[in-house]
Enzyme design. Structure first.
Site, PDB file in Angstrom:
ATOM      1  N   LYS A   1      37.659  47.298  44.742  1.00  0.00           N
ATOM      2  CA  LYS A   1      36.222  47.080  44.879  1.00  0.00           C
ATOM      3  C   LYS A   1      35.450  47.736  43.739  1.00  0.00           C
ATOM      4  CE  LYS A   1      34.814  45.016  47.843  1.00  0.00           C
ATOM      5  NZ  LYS A   1      34.632  43.552  47.977  1.00  0.00           N
TER       6      LYS A   1
ATOM      7  N   HIS B   1      32.936  40.529  41.024  1.00  0.00           N
ATOM      8  CA  HIS B   1      31.744  39.824  41.519  1.00  0.00           C
ATOM      9  C   HIS B   1      30.706  39.687  40.403  1.00  0.00           C
ATOM     10  CE1 HIS B   1      33.531  40.248  45.444  1.00  0.00           C
ATOM     11  NE2 HIS B   1      33.538  41.557  45.327  1.00  0.00           N
TER      12      HIS B   1
ATOM     13  N   GLN C   1      25.436  37.148  39.990  1.00  0.00           N
ATOM     14  CA  GLN C   1      24.996  38.280  40.781  1.00  0.00           C
ATOM     15  C   GLN C   1      24.321  39.318  39.886  1.00  0.00           C
ATOM     16  OE1 GLN C   1      28.176  37.070  40.636  1.00  0.00           O
ATOM     17  NE2 GLN C   1      29.203  37.208  42.604  1.00  0.00           N
TER      18      GLN C   1
ATOM     19  N   ARG D   1      45.098  27.559  42.095  1.00  0.00           N
ATOM     20  CA  ARG D   1      45.170  28.266  43.375  1.00  0.00           C
ATOM     21  C   ARG D   1      45.322  29.758  43.123  1.00  0.00           C
ATOM     22  NH1 ARG D   1      46.141  27.714  48.787  1.00  0.00           N
ATOM     23  NH2 ARG D   1      47.526  29.230  49.800  1.00  0.00           N
ATOM     24  N   ARG D   2      44.568  30.558  43.863  1.00  0.00           N
ATOM     25  CA  ARG D   2      44.664  32.007  43.706  1.00  0.00           C
ATOM     26  C   ARG D   2      46.065  32.502  44.053  1.00  0.00           C
ATOM     27  NH1 ARG D   2      39.596  34.782  46.667  1.00  0.00           N
ATOM     28  NH2 ARG D   2      40.848  36.618  46.168  1.00  0.00           N
TER      29      ARG D   2
ATOM     30  N   GLY E   1      42.745  26.919  56.018  1.00  0.00           N
ATOM     31  CA  GLY E   1      42.872  27.894  54.947  1.00  0.00           C
ATOM     32  C   GLY E   1      43.337  29.246  55.449  1.00  0.00           C
TER      33      GLY E   1
ATOM     34  N   VAL F   1      32.333  34.659  57.995  1.00  0.00           N
ATOM     35  CA  VAL F   1      33.373  35.431  57.316  1.00  0.00           C
ATOM     36  C   VAL F   1      33.285  35.230  55.809  1.00  0.00           C
ATOM     37  CG1 VAL F   1      35.847  35.884  57.184  1.00  0.00           C
ATOM     38  CG2 VAL F   1      34.823  35.194  59.357  1.00  0.00           C
TER      39      VAL F   1
ATOM     40  N   ASP G   1      28.175  34.625  52.195  1.00  0.00           N
ATOM     41  CA  ASP G   1      27.555  34.369  50.896  1.00  0.00           C
ATOM     42  C   ASP G   1      26.063  34.052  51.087  1.00  0.00           C
ATOM     43  OD1 ASP G   1      27.433  34.177  48.192  1.00  0.00           O
ATOM     44  OD2 ASP G   1      28.711  32.416  48.009  1.00  0.00           O
TER      45      ASP G   1
ATOM     46  N   ILE H   1      29.865  40.826  57.456  1.00  0.00           N
ATOM     47  CA  ILE H   1      30.367  42.002  56.735  1.00  0.00           C
ATOM     48  C   ILE H   1      31.210  41.527  55.555  1.00  0.00           C
ATOM     49  CG2 ILE H   1      31.856  44.042  56.917  1.00  0.00           C
ATOM     50  CD1 ILE H   1      31.075  44.188  59.884  1.00  0.00           C
ATOM     51  N   ASP H   2      31.008  42.133  54.385  1.00  0.00           N
ATOM     52  CA  ASP H   2      31.656  41.597  53.182  1.00  0.00           C
ATOM     53  C   ASP H   2      32.951  42.298  52.791  1.00  0.00           C
ATOM     54  OD1 ASP H   2      30.733  43.981  52.132  1.00  0.00           O
ATOM     55  OD2 ASP H   2      29.460  43.066  50.595  1.00  0.00           O
TER      56      ASP H   2
END
Length: 350
Positions: free
Chosen positions: A75, A93, A98, A127-128, A194, A265, A268, A303-304
């Site tokens: 983070k 991010h 942002q 794809r991640r 997903g 979830v 955004d 909640i992020d």
């Protein structure tokens, strides 16, 4: 020699880590030097990294790491405005406009470092290669159910915290639902195919909640979707992007509805494409929901950093997914790292 420096997390309620001791041993065996900072909160004890053979550094000492070290965290960095001369692996991010992201890119420009954003580590198909999505969905559904249980008591959901494992979460949540004296609610999950949606649906089913599972096929019409209002809970597990339908519009607040709790979830609220435009800011561990309507009530959970509620499981799962890419760190110009660097170069030049 490639040098990976695993920093301690500084954000409150962030106990996760992207590398396990077993993963660190694999990197060391591959000839990669690994330094791990001490941490007052990391879910995985330091001793495991010591036993694996890692070098140990003081907590938050990464600014003084050798310039060729690659700093790895999850983070945000402390927002102190200092230039960033190192190469960093983390969730930045920073590439979607942002405000905090613009400041982060400025710091990289001034320091000459680089960001390899974990969200943009993708394979040849786009794809991640690693994601926390399953546990975000799992924990997000749990908090949304807590919000519903609080409503049955005539209350608003109180603070939430960390669980040592998912069994502890399931036990606590089950007791809370049983104490409500109400029949289990119904839930609809959008994005059910997903990672995020699978986690949300799994949690609901573990709690005896009947789940309606929707994905792209069921939402292709673009709406409206009155079926959502006929469930007690709605769990949005689709990230906002151009073309994403609105699932719960503003007029739903005054509509005749069964829906009383939304778990966004994907979370955004600042996006122009927010599919749940009945709220405007993320929620927190101390205040998990926003009450956006009263007659009948409607609470939104957003909640992020939800996977942090289950830091041990989510760390181990994510680290296992990411390890194969970390083993290729010696060639940062190729593969997933090269693709991530190209995204950074594009945005840092703007």
């Amino acid at each position: 020699m490639t040098h990976l420096w695993v920093r301690a997390e500084q954000r409150p309620n962030e106990d996760r880590v992207g590398l396990t001791p077993a993963g660190a041993k694999a990197l060391l065996d591959a000839g990669i030097r690994v330094t791990v900072e001490d941490s007052h909160s990391r879910a995985i004890p330091l001793q495991g990294y010591i036993d694996a053979g890692c070098e140990i550094a003081a907590e938050n000492s990464w600014p003084d790491a050798p310039r060729d070290a690659i700093i790895f965290g999850l983070k945000e960095l402390p927002e102190d405005g200092t230039p960033l001369p190192h190469r960093h692996i983390m969730f930045g991010h920073a590439f979607k406009g942002q405000h905090s992201g613009k400041e982060l890119l400025r710091r990289f420009r001034e320091g000459g470092g680089a960001l390899y954003d974990l969200e943009y580590l993708v394979d040849e198909t786009g794809r991640r290669v690693a994601a926390f999505g399953y546990w975000a969905g799992y924990a997000g559904a749990a908090v949304t159910l807590k919000a519903w249980a609080a409503q049955q008591r005539g209350e608003v959901c109180g603070p939430v915290g960390v669980y040592k494992d998912k069994d502890a979460l399931l036990s606590d949540l089950g007791d809370e639902l049983d104490a409500s004296g109400a029949e289990r609610p119904t839930a609809i999950v959008i994005g059910a195919l997903g990672r995020v949606g699978t986690g949300a649906a799994d949690l609901c089913e573990a709690m005896g909640v009947t789940v309606t599972k929707w994905d792209m096929k069921e939402t292709a019409s673009g709406g409206p979707f009155p079926e959502i209002l006929n469930h007690d809970l709605f769990l949005n597990c689709i990230f906002a992007r151009p073309g994403t339908p609105v699932f719960v519009p503003q007029d739903a607040l005054q509509a005749d509805r069964k829906l009383t709790a939304i778990g966004d979830v994907a979370c955004d609220p600042d996006s122009d494409y927010n599919p749940v435009p009945v709220y405007s800011r993320a929620t927190t561990w101390d205040a998990p929901v926003l009450r956006v309507a009263n007659a009948p009530v409607l609470d939104v959970m957003a909640i992020d950093n939800l996977p942090s509620m289950l830091p041990a499981e989510s760390s181990e799962d994510y680290a296992d997914q990411l390890l194969a890419s970390l083993l290729t760190l010696s060639d940062l110009d190729a593969g997933v790292w090269g693709r991530a660097k190209a995204v950074f170069d594009e945005h840092v030049a703007g």
